[in-house]
Scaffold this motif. Structure first.
Motif, PDB file in Angstrom:
ATOM      1  N   ALA A 185      27.654  42.784  40.400  1.00 52.33           N
ATOM      2  CA  ALA A 185      28.987  42.168  40.439  1.00 52.33           C
ATOM      3  C   ALA A 185      29.048  40.817  41.155  1.00 52.33           C
ATOM      4  N   PRO A 186      28.449  40.663  42.345  1.00 51.58           N
ATOM      5  CA  PRO A 186      28.568  39.363  43.021  1.00 51.58           C
ATOM      6  C   PRO A 186      27.910  38.219  42.246  1.00 51.58           C
ATOM      7  N   SER A 239      35.719  41.508  46.536  1.00 50.52           N
ATOM      8  CA  SER A 239      36.457  41.292  45.280  1.00 50.52           C
ATOM      9  C   SER A 239      35.595  41.453  44.037  1.00 50.52           C
ATOM     10  N   ALA A 240      34.305  41.149  44.171  1.00 50.24           N
ATOM     11  CA  ALA A 240      33.442  41.042  42.991  1.00 50.24           C
ATOM     12  C   ALA A 240      33.475  42.261  42.063  1.00 50.24           C
ATOM     13  N   PRO A 241      33.367  43.496  42.590  1.00 49.72           N
ATOM     14  CA  PRO A 241      33.349  44.641  41.663  1.00 49.72           C
ATOM     15  C   PRO A 241      34.646  44.796  40.873  1.00 49.72           C
ATOM     16  N   TYR A 244      36.739  42.128  39.843  1.00 46.48           N
ATOM     17  CA  TYR A 244      36.689  41.106  38.798  1.00 46.48           C
ATOM     18  C   TYR A 244      35.611  41.437  37.759  1.00 46.48           C
ATOM     19  N   PHE A 245      34.512  41.989  38.222  1.00 41.86           N
ATOM     20  CA  PHE A 245      33.419  42.342  37.311  1.00 41.86           C
ATOM     21  C   PHE A 245      33.906  43.326  36.257  1.00 41.86           C
ATOM     22  N   ARG A 251      33.465  37.646  49.210  1.00 42.70           N
ATOM     23  CA  ARG A 251      33.240  37.666  47.759  1.00 42.70           C
ATOM     24  C   ARG A 251      32.778  39.057  47.295  1.00 42.70           C
ATOM     25  N   PHE A 302      30.337  37.507  39.314  1.00 42.62           N
ATOM     26  CA  PHE A 302      31.557  36.961  39.917  1.00 42.62           C
ATOM     27  C   PHE A 302      31.408  35.464  40.177  1.00 42.62           C
ATOM     28  N   ILE A 309      33.590  33.622  37.455  1.00 43.34           N
ATOM     29  CA  ILE A 309      34.933  33.564  38.051  1.00 43.34           C
ATOM     30  C   ILE A 309      35.010  32.391  39.040  1.00 43.34           C
TER      31      ILE A 309
END
Lengths: 214, 214
Positions: A167-168, B166-168, B170-171, B163, A171, A175
């Motif tokens: 994910a990071p 939030s990343a998971p 938005y992922f 980051r 992201f 994003i």
């Protein structure tokens, strides 16, 4: 929609049909890399696959169907997650593989175009969803093996773990639009490993209670 | 490009200019929510902001400039990250805020359209990057306070921590196209908290060495 009523995915028994499907997929991927989703046309796919335009329309319906079948076909490969013998090695290898695939512009173009397409086409979004669901379900093996080896607590949410590693990277790529590198991949794997070991992904706790009350 | 040579961002001293800019921003956000980036037109913005089309073209250049200025203006708000008194509370509140903002379709439409626009417009991508860079730099306070309170090791990579929370979310929203919910937000905060406590985000180690050699 097609006269035969069969979805492209059902025409799969090796031989000429499989070769045609692979040629079409290659043309779709090349076209996505070159022009992105908004610029991809059935004409382009016909020209680069050698498959007649009317055949493409009849069997795939159009660009959305072609993109969806390309993702279906990508999901039929024999990729399997790394098996280094330790959870740390496996998570790190997973993160590096994700980072590497987007660091090489040639390799990154088609998947980037597909991620973009999912914003414009519901069918592309559904196909992308199915692709990742299947891909991450393979990745979960990494966590199941770790639980068996006693490296991760029983009940660890394997799906959440493997997604948290990637994910990071995604992201930042898609994003926040920041650069990524292998050190960031390692950092992500290291962080997720620490969280797994602390039991932060164990199901009973994942619902929202604190990991440590210290 | 404009006859005055001044960028929209420099016309900022309150009063009529500020009101015009805000009206234009509101129209851009409404239009993005209704039609997405591909469907947004200068005509729409003119109609909904009450600002003449020629003024929009002269001051903002066109749709890309309007979008970029909307993001610039969004970045000038007085939002500050949660301050609950603990790192756990702050990370959880950050995660919940991110999840909530995309769970409400009305609230989610414009940011989703901007994230999509960044795939099609380099200028939108740059503006999105600048917006998030500034936003996450505010979020870093949460980690700095935790270090001061002794809740996080000195040298913790604050930018990576905020980051990673939030990343998971938005992922799943924009890459794997999976649903998110508050429990997932909590899980992400819990996992990142455990990783911070274990020192996985401490700079010297973030470069790639294992957190624990156990």
């Amino acid at each position: 929609m097609t006269e035969s009523g069969s979805a492209p995915g059902t025409l799969r028994p090796g031989g000429r049909t499989a070769r045609t499907r692979a040629a079409v997929r290659d043309a779709v991927l090349t076209g996505l890399g070159e022009h992105g989703y908004p610029g991809l046309t059935v004409e382009y796919v016909a020209e680069h696959s050698g498959v007649h335009k009317t055949t493409l329309y009849r069997r795939w319906g159009g660009i959305e169907g072609l993109l969806a079948d390309t993702l279906d076909l990508a999901g039929e490969d024999d990729w399997s997650p790394p098996d280094t013998g330790s959870l740390e090695g496996d998570l790190r290898a997973l993160a590096r593989e994700a980072a590497d695939s987007f660091t090489d512009p040639g390799q990154a173009a088609a998947p980037t175009a597909i991620i973009a397409a999912a914003f414009q086409s519901r069918r592309a979004a559904d196909a992308l969803h199915a692709f990742y669901a299947e891909r991450f379900s393979r990745c979960e093996r990494v966590v199941h093996r770790a639980v068996e080896r006693g490296e991760a607590p029983a009940g660890t949410d394997a799906g959440a773990v493997v997604r948290a590693v990637s994910a990071p990277l995604y992201f930042r790529l898609f994003i926040t639009r920041e650069p990524i590198d292998p050190a960031l991949a390692d950092q992500s794997a290291t962080a997720v490993l620490a969280a797994v070991r602390a039991g932060a992904f164990a199901s009973a706790r994942a619902a929202g209670r604190p990991v440590m009350s210290g």
